[in-house]
Enzyme design. Structure first.
Site, PDB file in Angstrom:
ATOM      1  N   SER A   1     115.750  45.644   0.983  1.00  0.00           N
ATOM      2  CA  SER A   1     114.744  45.522  -0.082  1.00  0.00           C
ATOM      3  C   SER A   1     113.760  44.391   0.196  1.00  0.00           C
ATOM      4  O   SER A   1     114.068  43.430   0.909  1.00  0.00           O
ATOM      5  CB  SER A   1     115.430  45.259  -1.421  1.00  0.00           C
ATOM      6  OG  SER A   1     116.274  46.316  -1.779  1.00  0.00           O
TER       7      SER A   1
HETATM    8  N1  SAH Z   1     120.397  45.650  -1.443  1.00  0.00           N
HETATM    9  C1  SAH Z   1     120.222  46.421  -0.243  1.00  0.00           C
HETATM   10  C2  SAH Z   1     119.429  47.667  -0.602  1.00  0.00           C
HETATM   11  C3  SAH Z   1     119.625  48.763   0.318  1.00  0.00           C
HETATM   12  S1  SAH Z   1     118.774  50.244  -0.110  1.00  0.00           S
HETATM   13  C4  SAH Z   1     119.470  45.608   0.805  1.00  0.00           C
HETATM   14  O1  SAH Z   1     118.547  44.882   0.438  1.00  0.00           O
HETATM   15  O2  SAH Z   1     119.761  45.740   1.986  1.00  0.00           O
HETATM   16  C5  SAH Z   1     119.886  51.029  -1.215  1.00  0.00           C
HETATM   17  C6  SAH Z   1     121.301  51.194  -0.740  1.00  0.00           C
HETATM   18  O3  SAH Z   1     121.998  51.959  -1.733  1.00  0.00           O
HETATM   19  C7  SAH Z   1     121.440  51.980   0.561  1.00  0.00           C
HETATM   20  O4  SAH Z   1     122.227  51.254   1.458  1.00  0.00           O
HETATM   21  C8  SAH Z   1     122.103  53.289   0.129  1.00  0.00           C
HETATM   22  O5  SAH Z   1     122.927  53.859   1.123  1.00  0.00           O
HETATM   23  C9  SAH Z   1     122.883  52.850  -1.092  1.00  0.00           C
HETATM   24  N2  SAH Z   1     123.213  53.933  -2.010  1.00  0.00           N
HETATM   25  C10 SAH Z   1     122.475  55.024  -2.328  1.00  0.00           C
HETATM   26  N3  SAH Z   1     123.110  55.793  -3.231  1.00  0.00           N
HETATM   27  C11 SAH Z   1     124.297  55.174  -3.499  1.00  0.00           C
HETATM   28  C12 SAH Z   1     125.411  55.490  -4.346  1.00  0.00           C
HETATM   29  N4  SAH Z   1     125.450  56.594  -5.077  1.00  0.00           N
HETATM   30  N5  SAH Z   1     126.452  54.623  -4.363  1.00  0.00           N
HETATM   31  C13 SAH Z   1     126.449  53.487  -3.609  1.00  0.00           C
HETATM   32  N6  SAH Z   1     125.422  53.137  -2.789  1.00  0.00           N
HETATM   33  C14 SAH Z   1     124.369  53.974  -2.723  1.00  0.00           C
END
Ligand code: SAH
Length: 213
Positions: A64
């Site tokens: 993010s």
């Molecule tokens: N906070 C993280 C954001 C990553 S993007 C960072 O800054 O690196 C969002 C993340 O949510 C991804 O890794 C994706 O695989 C995860 N995600 C998507 N749907 C999900 C779900 N149903 N349960 C758990 N994680 C999920």
């Protein structure tokens, strides 16, 4: 990859940029100044790690934008020892910020590749959540509920009832809601049955996915 004084300088600049954009929680800014974001990203993006931008990580996901991470962390008002559930571990950068705020962190990721990579990488940097969970964030984490705070870092098409049910009275759920664009939505639990809802502006996240691969 290592951390250098040059990286430290870039981090200080990034914290200044976030401050200018309205982040004023000193503990959050301190975490941004401390965490080596370049180590959370693919080395091909390393030179850009301290720009206020999202970048691709593995499994078609993104780390993010720093402003988004700082904003969510600030709105959550995390206090030391609070139990925090994070949905979407991803690169682990937001997890590291929550740990710098001294929360007890439980983090769920649905992509196995990211779950594996980040659950090995973060402890090596000294960041140790209480648990990494490979699973579906729509369900929350019933066996560890209730939580003081729940933070969702993917765009949710709707607000999962399980998440509202798993916050303590006085606790907070922060979740970006919407398909193409999301409205950052904060729920504060006032009593077992009452939630106060605040809409905090538009953001863009990768979608929260329904099923495990
Ligand atoms: N906070 C993280 C954001 C990553 S993007 C960072 O800054 O690196 C969002 C993340 O949510 C991804 O890794 C994706 O695989 C995860 N995600 C998507 N749907 C999900 C779900 N149903 N349960 C758990 N994680 C999920």
């Amino acid at each position: 990859m290592k951390d250098t004084t040059k990286h430290q300088g870039l981090r200080n600049q990034l914290a200044n940029v976030l401050e200018a954009k309205g982040i004023n929680d000193e503990k959050v800014l301190k975490a941004i100044r401390k965490i080596p974001r370049h180590l959370f990203m693919d080395s091909s993006f390393e030179a850009h790690a301290y720009q206020d931008k999202a970048f691709p990580i593995a499994a078609e996901q993104t780390i993010s934008q720093p402003y988004t991470v700082a904003f969510q962390s600030q709105v959550l008002e995390v206090k030391p020892e609070e139990k925090v559930l994070e949905i979407g571990t991803g690169s682990g950068y937001q997890t590291a910020v929550l740990l710098e705020l001294n929360a007890e962190v439980y983090s769920i990721e649905r992509q196995h590749e990211l779950f594996k990579k980040t659950s090995m990488f973060l402890p090596r940097l000294g960041y140790k959540p209480k648990r990494f969970i490979f699973g579906d964030g729509y369900k929350g984490l019933l066996e560890e509920a209730p939580f003081d705070k729940i933070i969702v870092t993917a765009g949710a098409p709707y607000v999962p009832k399980a998440l509202l049910a798993q916050i303590k009275v006085g606790g907070r759920l922060l979740i970006p809601v919407g398909d193409q664009e999301q409205v950052m939505t904060l729920f504060i639990r006032k009593s077992p049955k009452e939630f106060e809802k605040h809409e905090l502006g538009d953001f863009r996240f990768v979608p929260m996915l329904k099923k495990k691969n």
